[in-house]
Design an enzyme around this catalytic site. Structure first.
Site, PDB file in Angstrom:
ATOM      1  N   LEU A 226      -1.379  -7.252  -4.831  1.00  0.00           N
ATOM      2  CA  LEU A 226      -2.532  -6.473  -4.355  1.00  0.00           C
ATOM      3  C   LEU A 226      -2.247  -4.984  -4.451  1.00  0.00           C
ATOM      4  O   LEU A 226      -1.221  -4.505  -3.963  1.00  0.00           O
ATOM      5  CB  LEU A 226      -2.852  -6.838  -2.898  1.00  0.00           C
ATOM      6  CG  LEU A 226      -3.998  -6.057  -2.253  1.00  0.00           C
ATOM      7  CD1 LEU A 226      -5.333  -6.386  -2.935  1.00  0.00           C
ATOM      8  CD2 LEU A 226      -4.097  -6.350  -0.761  1.00  0.00           C
ATOM      9  N   GLY A 235      -2.659   2.622 -12.889  1.00  0.00           N
ATOM     10  CA  GLY A 235      -1.599   1.952 -13.644  1.00  0.00           C
ATOM     11  C   GLY A 235      -0.461   1.454 -12.778  1.00  0.00           C
ATOM     12  O   GLY A 235       0.616   1.122 -13.280  1.00  0.00           O
ATOM     13  N   ALA A 238       0.942  -2.316 -13.363  1.00  0.00           N
ATOM     14  CA  ALA A 238       1.834  -2.474 -14.518  1.00  0.00           C
ATOM     15  C   ALA A 238       3.266  -2.083 -14.145  1.00  0.00           C
ATOM     16  O   ALA A 238       4.228  -2.760 -14.521  1.00  0.00           O
ATOM     17  CB  ALA A 238       1.337  -1.639 -15.691  1.00  0.00           C
ATOM     18  N   GLU A 260       1.507 -17.399 -10.319  1.00  0.00           N
ATOM     19  CA  GLU A 260       0.656 -18.391  -9.666  1.00  0.00           C
ATOM     20  C   GLU A 260      -0.817 -17.989  -9.753  1.00  0.00           C
ATOM     21  O   GLU A 260      -1.218 -16.970  -9.201  1.00  0.00           O
ATOM     22  CB  GLU A 260       1.061 -18.543  -8.195  1.00  0.00           C
ATOM     23  CG  GLU A 260       0.248 -19.569  -7.421  1.00  0.00           C
ATOM     24  CD  GLU A 260       0.666 -19.654  -5.959  1.00  0.00           C
ATOM     25  OE1 GLU A 260      -0.047 -20.295  -5.179  1.00  0.00           O
ATOM     26  OE2 GLU A 260       1.700 -19.073  -5.601  1.00  0.00           O
TER      27      GLU A 260
END
Length: 404
Positions: A226, A235, A238, A260
């Site tokens: 999150l 960004g 990433a 997951e």
């Protein structure tokens, strides 16, 4: 409910106000507020709240340690004696069930906690640092910290942090903190304080579970990820993925890293990171890409970056699209057929299963089974699957182009 009472029904998302408070000035500043994306996990499936006039719910967090303030304001509340026994929803009760213990309902008390936040430093070990410079803005510094269940002070902080999942991740669940196989990666903005020195603001986090793999190995799975709304489009995710990779790829017992149930947005960011990594490997160079997906690609992706075979195949398809001249009908057709053959594998399996059924079922029973399975719609579904996939791949390539 009568029309006369309809004005007492409000959308929970519209009355919720969130803030990450760095200073007293943030309390009255509208630009620091942000909204929830969902509230059904707290207020029920329809996300409505009943029984109040001019309802406002304020959930303010100190930016660093996430000390929490709950404020509930309204000008009027329905009285059961005057409304045929109808009661207002218990807003505070619903929130008490999900907020971490220790939240305050007095604003002055909360501001005292904000003042104490000046001395907050992140829990855990620094594993990655990076900076971003948003367009038209100043450079911003971020740090990623690694923590475990046993990290001093971290669990109480995480208890406050994980409450954000309920408002931004569908079907969110809190983790079992008695399980020491959980690992945590938390991103903080490191910014200059007005009084001098540096302070920290919580920006994002991810959890990873260290699954056992026979005989003495590990297969970590990234679970919850999150980025808080004020820090999106920078960004950060990433860099968070890179930090997780950096931590696990050096461990010889780690076979590969999985994810997951990744959301479409997260999958695109994961693709972007993996493609940037893999295009440096010999097996993923243009000459090899046009020969099709190979075991060598799977081996190199796993050995160097702990990327599992399924994800390595996606990386191959993205990079092959990058190096395919789509104006060349033959090259583009070969690419599409290669991807569709993979997408078609589950349909082919179902087709074989239907052939087996045809041998044992009566004609009318087989016709009913074929209809229920949607076998006749296979081509249309395959075309739709491919179109959506190529669109996702092009988004990844567009981001790659922007950052080359």
């Amino acid at each position: 409910m009568t029309d006369a009472l309809c004005h007492l029904v409000v959308d929970g998302n519209e009355v919720l106000e969130f803030k990450l408070v760095r200073s007293v000035e943030d309390i009255e500043c509208n630009s620091t507020s942000f909204s929830s994306e969902m509230c059904h996990q707290v207020f029920g499936e329809n996300e409505n709240i009943f029984g109040y006039t001019d309802l406002r719910i304020k959930l303010f967090y100190s930016a660093g340690s996430l000390q929490t303030y709950l404020g509930i304001e309204y000008t009027d509340k329905i009285e059961p004696s005057k409304a045929e026994g109808l009661k207002a929803d218990d807003v505070e009760g619903a929130l008490k069930k999900v907020l971490a213990p220790g939240f305050v309902t007095n604003l002055d008390q909360f501001l005292t906690l904000v003042e104490k936040d000046k001395s907050f430093t992140p829990h855990g070990r620094l594993v990655h640092a990076f900076s971003v410079t948003p367009e038209g803005d100043n450079r911003r510094m971020f740090e990623v910290y690694y923590s475990e269940i046993s990290t001093p002070g971290f669990l109480s902080f995480h208890e406050r942090l994980q409450t954000f999942l309920l408002w931004y991740v569908d079907a969110a669940s809190f983790i079992d903190v008695d399980d020491d196989q959980w690992n945590f990666f938390t991103v903080f903005e490191k910014y200059e304080a007005s009084e001098g020195g540096h302070r920290y603001a919580t920006a994002a986090y991810a959890t990873a579970y260290r699954y056992y793999a026979y005989p003495r190995n590990l297969r970590p799975r990234i679970s919850q990820v999150l980025t808080l709304p004020p820090f999106r489009k920078l960004g950060i995710c990433a860099h968070l993925i890179k930090a997780i990779y950096t931590h696990f790829t050096v461990l010889p017992e780690v076979i590969d890293i999985t994810v997951e149930d990744p959301s479409p947005d997260f999958q695109r960011i994961r693709d972007y990171v993996d493609v940037k990594n893999c295009e440096t490997l010999p097996a993923f160079q243009p000459a090899q890409l046009h020969q099709g997906f190979s075991q060598d690609m799977a081996n190199q992706a796993r050995s160097k970056f702990k990327i599992n075979k399924k994800q390595a195949r996606r990386v191959y398809e993205i990079l092959r699209l990058k190096h395919t001249n789509t104006s060349d009908k033959t090259s583009y057709l070969n690419y599409r057929l290669d991807v569709k053959n993979r997408l078609n594998a589950p349909f082919q399996k179902k087709k074989l299963e239907m052939k087996k059924l045809q041998r044992v079922l009566a004609p009318e029973e087989f016709a009913a089974a074929a209809s229920a399975s949607g076998a006749h719609e296979t081509q249309a579904r395959l075309a739709a699957l491919y179109a959506a996939l190529e669109l996702d791949y092009r988004r990844v390539l567009h981001r790659l182009q922007l950052h080359e």
